[in-house]
Design an enzyme around this catalytic site. Sequence first.
Site, PDB file in Angstrom:
ATOM      1  N   ARG A  15      10.003 -37.830  21.191  1.00  0.00           N
ATOM      2  CA  ARG A  15      11.455 -37.664  21.207  1.00  0.00           C
ATOM      3  C   ARG A  15      12.118 -38.737  20.340  1.00  0.00           C
ATOM      4  O   ARG A  15      11.502 -39.730  19.988  1.00  0.00           O
ATOM      5  CB  ARG A  15      11.989 -37.770  22.642  1.00  0.00           C
ATOM      6  CG  ARG A  15      11.668 -36.569  23.495  1.00  0.00           C
ATOM      7  CD  ARG A  15      12.070 -36.786  24.927  1.00  0.00           C
ATOM      8  NE  ARG A  15      11.264 -37.816  25.570  1.00  0.00           N
ATOM      9  CZ  ARG A  15      11.449 -38.256  26.812  1.00  0.00           C
ATOM     10  NH1 ARG A  15      12.423 -37.754  27.544  1.00  0.00           N
ATOM     11  NH2 ARG A  15      10.667 -39.180  27.325  1.00  0.00           N
ATOM     12  N   LYS A  75      12.421 -44.094  25.531  1.00  0.00           N
ATOM     13  CA  LYS A  75      11.645 -44.754  26.577  1.00  0.00           C
ATOM     14  C   LYS A  75      11.950 -46.251  26.623  1.00  0.00           C
ATOM     15  O   LYS A  75      12.488 -46.831  25.668  1.00  0.00           O
ATOM     16  CB  LYS A  75      10.145 -44.566  26.325  1.00  0.00           C
ATOM     17  CG  LYS A  75       9.652 -43.156  26.566  1.00  0.00           C
ATOM     18  CD  LYS A  75      10.032 -42.582  27.910  1.00  0.00           C
ATOM     19  CE  LYS A  75       9.147 -43.053  29.041  1.00  0.00           C
ATOM     20  NZ  LYS A  75       9.460 -42.307  30.301  1.00  0.00           N
ATOM     21  N   TYR A  94      16.229 -45.306  28.541  1.00  0.00           N
ATOM     22  CA  TYR A  94      15.642 -45.324  29.882  1.00  0.00           C
ATOM     23  C   TYR A  94      14.921 -46.656  30.069  1.00  0.00           C
ATOM     24  O   TYR A  94      14.264 -47.141  29.143  1.00  0.00           O
ATOM     25  CB  TYR A  94      14.611 -44.207  30.046  1.00  0.00           C
ATOM     26  CG  TYR A  94      15.196 -42.820  30.148  1.00  0.00           C
ATOM     27  CD1 TYR A  94      15.984 -42.459  31.234  1.00  0.00           C
ATOM     28  CD2 TYR A  94      14.954 -41.867  29.174  1.00  0.00           C
ATOM     29  CE1 TYR A  94      16.520 -41.178  31.333  1.00  0.00           C
ATOM     30  CE2 TYR A  94      15.486 -40.589  29.261  1.00  0.00           C
ATOM     31  CZ  TYR A  94      16.267 -40.256  30.350  1.00  0.00           C
ATOM     32  OH  TYR A  94      16.784 -38.994  30.447  1.00  0.00           O
ATOM     33  N   HIS A  96      13.844 -47.753  33.836  1.00  0.00           N
ATOM     34  CA  HIS A  96      13.069 -47.659  35.086  1.00  0.00           C
ATOM     35  C   HIS A  96      12.533 -49.035  35.493  1.00  0.00           C
ATOM     36  O   HIS A  96      11.333 -49.222  35.707  1.00  0.00           O
ATOM     37  CB  HIS A  96      11.921 -46.644  34.939  1.00  0.00           C
ATOM     38  CG  HIS A  96      12.421 -45.263  34.647  1.00  0.00           C
ATOM     39  ND1 HIS A  96      13.083 -44.505  35.583  1.00  0.00           N
ATOM     40  CD2 HIS A  96      12.385 -44.510  33.524  1.00  0.00           C
ATOM     41  CE1 HIS A  96      13.430 -43.348  35.043  1.00  0.00           C
ATOM     42  NE2 HIS A  96      13.029 -43.338  33.798  1.00  0.00           N
ATOM     43  N   GLU A 118      18.997 -43.904  33.283  1.00  0.00           N
ATOM     44  CA  GLU A 118      18.686 -43.287  34.577  1.00  0.00           C
ATOM     45  C   GLU A 118      19.597 -43.727  35.716  1.00  0.00           C
ATOM     46  O   GLU A 118      19.608 -43.092  36.759  1.00  0.00           O
ATOM     47  CB  GLU A 118      17.218 -43.517  34.952  1.00  0.00           C
ATOM     48  CG  GLU A 118      16.846 -44.927  35.396  1.00  0.00           C
ATOM     49  CD  GLU A 118      16.548 -45.877  34.223  1.00  0.00           C
ATOM     50  OE1 GLU A 118      16.737 -45.472  33.066  1.00  0.00           O
ATOM     51  OE2 GLU A 118      16.133 -47.021  34.485  1.00  0.00           O
ATOM     52  N   ASP A 270       7.362 -41.904  37.476  1.00  0.00           N
ATOM     53  CA  ASP A 270       8.097 -42.941  36.739  1.00  0.00           C
ATOM     54  C   ASP A 270       8.848 -43.878  37.676  1.00  0.00           C
ATOM     55  O   ASP A 270       9.323 -44.927  37.244  1.00  0.00           O
ATOM     56  CB  ASP A 270       9.030 -42.317  35.700  1.00  0.00           C
ATOM     57  CG  ASP A 270      10.041 -41.367  36.313  1.00  0.00           C
ATOM     58  OD1 ASP A 270       9.840 -40.947  37.463  1.00  0.00           O
ATOM     59  OD2 ASP A 270      11.038 -41.052  35.647  1.00  0.00           O
TER      60      ASP A 270
HETATM   61  N1  LIG Z   1       7.588 -37.676  34.947  1.00  0.00           N
HETATM   62  C1  LIG Z   1       8.590 -37.357  34.176  1.00  0.00           C
HETATM   63  O1  LIG Z   1       8.403 -37.117  32.996  1.00  0.00           O
HETATM   64  C2  LIG Z   1       9.977 -37.267  34.744  1.00  0.00           C
HETATM   65  C3  LIG Z   1      11.006 -36.637  34.035  1.00  0.00           C
HETATM   66  C4  LIG Z   1      12.264 -36.517  34.624  1.00  0.00           C
HETATM   67  C5  LIG Z   1      12.488 -37.020  35.907  1.00  0.00           C
HETATM   68  N2  LIG Z   1      11.470 -37.658  36.558  1.00  0.00           N
HETATM   69  C6  LIG Z   1      11.595 -38.194  37.927  1.00  0.00           C
HETATM   70  O2  LIG Z   1      11.624 -37.134  38.878  1.00  0.00           O
HETATM   71  C7  LIG Z   1      12.169 -37.634  40.094  1.00  0.00           C
HETATM   72  C8  LIG Z   1      13.184 -36.647  40.665  1.00  0.00           C
HETATM   73  O3  LIG Z   1      14.357 -36.593  39.829  1.00  0.00           O
HETATM   74  P1  LIG Z   1      15.608 -35.651  40.143  1.00  0.00           P
HETATM   75  O4  LIG Z   1      16.462 -35.674  38.930  1.00  0.00           O
HETATM   76  O5  LIG Z   1      15.175 -34.347  40.671  1.00  0.00           O
HETATM   77  O6  LIG Z   1      16.346 -36.448  41.299  1.00  0.00           O
HETATM   78  P2  LIG Z   1      17.465 -35.892  42.286  1.00  0.00           P
HETATM   79  O7  LIG Z   1      18.242 -37.062  42.778  1.00  0.00           O
HETATM   80  O8  LIG Z   1      18.201 -34.749  41.675  1.00  0.00           O
HETATM   81  O9  LIG Z   1      16.626 -35.302  43.504  1.00  0.00           O
HETATM   82  C9  LIG Z   1      15.922 -36.097  44.380  1.00  0.00           C
HETATM   83  C10 LIG Z   1      15.886 -35.388  45.706  1.00  0.00           C
HETATM   84  O10 LIG Z   1      14.992 -36.089  46.559  1.00  0.00           O
HETATM   85  C11 LIG Z   1      15.500 -35.955  47.851  1.00  0.00           C
HETATM   86  N3  LIG Z   1      14.840 -36.905  48.738  1.00  0.00           N
HETATM   87  C12 LIG Z   1      15.105 -38.218  48.964  1.00  0.00           C
HETATM   88  N4  LIG Z   1      14.266 -38.728  49.895  1.00  0.00           N
HETATM   89  C13 LIG Z   1      13.440 -37.697  50.258  1.00  0.00           C
HETATM   90  C14 LIG Z   1      12.361 -37.574  51.165  1.00  0.00           C
HETATM   91  N5  LIG Z   1      11.954 -38.602  51.912  1.00  0.00           N
HETATM   92  N6  LIG Z   1      11.755 -36.364  51.268  1.00  0.00           N
HETATM   93  C15 LIG Z   1      12.151 -35.304  50.518  1.00  0.00           C
HETATM   94  N7  LIG Z   1      13.176 -35.364  49.657  1.00  0.00           N
HETATM   95  C16 LIG Z   1      13.815 -36.544  49.522  1.00  0.00           C
HETATM   96  C17 LIG Z   1      16.984 -36.148  47.686  1.00  0.00           C
HETATM   97  O11 LIG Z   1      17.718 -35.690  48.808  1.00  0.00           O
HETATM   98  C18 LIG Z   1      17.232 -35.322  46.424  1.00  0.00           C
HETATM   99  O12 LIG Z   1      17.582 -33.993  46.724  1.00  0.00           O
HETATM  100  C19 LIG Z   1      12.740 -39.001  39.714  1.00  0.00           C
HETATM  101  O13 LIG Z   1      11.847 -40.012  40.106  1.00  0.00           O
HETATM  102  C20 LIG Z   1      12.847 -38.954  38.215  1.00  0.00           C
HETATM  103  O14 LIG Z   1      12.829 -40.243  37.627  1.00  0.00           O
HETATM  104  C21 LIG Z   1      10.229 -37.787  35.988  1.00  0.00           C
END
Ligand SMILES: NC(=O)c1ccc[n+]([C@@H]2O[C@H](COP(=O)([O-])OP(=O)(O)OC[C@H]3O[C@@H](n4cnc5c(N)ncnc54)[C@H](O)[C@@H]3O)[C@@H](O)[C@H]2O)c1
Length: 373
Positions: A15, A75, A94, A96, A118, A270
């Site tokens: 990216r 990143k 980002y 983190h 983020e 992440d």
């Molecule tokens: N690996 C990757 O490439 C990548 C890419 C984008 C996002 N992410 C990560 O994905 C994760 C989720 O992001 P998002 O945008 O969906 O966040 P979000 O805030 O939209 O959703 C998170 C959800 O988790 C819920 N939650 C909190 N505690 C909980 C628990 N104990 N049990 C079940 N649910 C619970 C919240 O109520 C919320 O609905 C983040 O860590 C983000 O950094 C990773």
Amino acid sequence: MRIAVPKEIKNNENRVALTPAGAQEFTKNGHQVFIQESAGLGSGFPDQAYKNAGATIIPTIEETYSKGEMIMKVKEPIEPEYSLIQENQLLFTYFHFASNKPLTEAMIKSKAICLAYETVEKEDKTLPLLIPMSEVAGRMSVQKGANYLEKPLGGRGILLGGVPGTLPAKVLILGGGIVGTQAAWMASGLGADVIILDVSLSRMRHLSTVMPKNVKTMMSNEFNIRHLIKNADLIIGAVLIPGAKAPHLITRDMLKEMLPGTVLVDVAVDQGGCIETCKPTTHEDPTYTIDGVLHYCVANMPGAVPYTSTLALTNATLPYAMELAQKGWQEACDKYPELHHGFNIIKGDIVYEAVAETFNLPYVPVSYYLNHH
Ligand SMILES: NC(=O)c1ccc[n+]([C@@H]2O[C@H](COP(=O)([O-])OP(=O)(O)OC[C@H]3O[C@@H](n4cnc5c(N)ncnc54)[C@H](O)[C@@H]3O)[C@@H](O)[C@H]2O)c1
């Protein structure tokens, strides 16, 4: 303002933080844009496209960093970049921090201004610069999961949607936010049986009204998780507690309860991952197996679809970057108050409480910097 965009050097990261269209907006408004040579290539944007937009192409990463008052990245900076960052430079990318102590320490030392995509947070608690990448990762998690469920790749050998006369796969999604919702759309669209677990009742009420019939919601707690993992085929980790490490909802001992060949895709990797046995992997070597359970924990999933991801990300970042360039980082918060929450480290001080707490380091409220200008 002088805006510099280095080429990403993290493994398989294609990216770029600015498109030629974005560069054109900056130059049109009187700003200078410096793009490191071939920074946009991986996303399909050649140097010439940036030149045509009025940007200057810079041959090396060192020189690119030295040109910018604002550095736009995708990143977090990695070790070889730490020493290139200068005092008072604004870094918009980002970070983190909560899952990366060496980075936190390096950025404190640099005395730069770290504005983290983020944690930019609107009044309604939404995270506008995380949403586009979460949408990409959420959709991709099912594509990957379906693929790894194939026997030759280490999975159970079950087709996500099944076929008439067979039961479809069971998909468990931990967290029904952006990632979880997009994953549920894709998995349900392919015909799987989907359960979303969340702790927010209002979120689950919303999901149950908009999702198709093959998506159910359930309260997230240890009791329910222990029950459901026993016959899940694909488990997607999508939990987020903003700015903090993810809670370990799936613990090591639970793996023994799962079916052999179950696939775990921990998108929350992440932020440390919501599966205890999750450790970050790369697109080159994305999976590993523990107790017969396949783990996919790529920390930069959207990096594999750079065309879609770059456009999705820059659509969201450009209005903020433009305001930062026009007004400077302190004044930009007047138009976009959500930027307040984005500051994590300013001139050596941690200004984001959750990061300070994670590392037990001193905390200075961001208002100290924003009210003194
Ligand atoms: N690996 C990757 O490439 C990548 C890419 C984008 C996002 N992410 C990560 O994905 C994760 C989720 O992001 P998002 O945008 O969906 O966040 P979000 O805030 O939209 O959703 C998170 C959800 O988790 C819920 N939650 C909190 N505690 C909980 C628990 N104990 N049990 C079940 N649910 C619970 C919240 O109520 C919320 O609905 C983040 O860590 C983000 O950094 C990773």
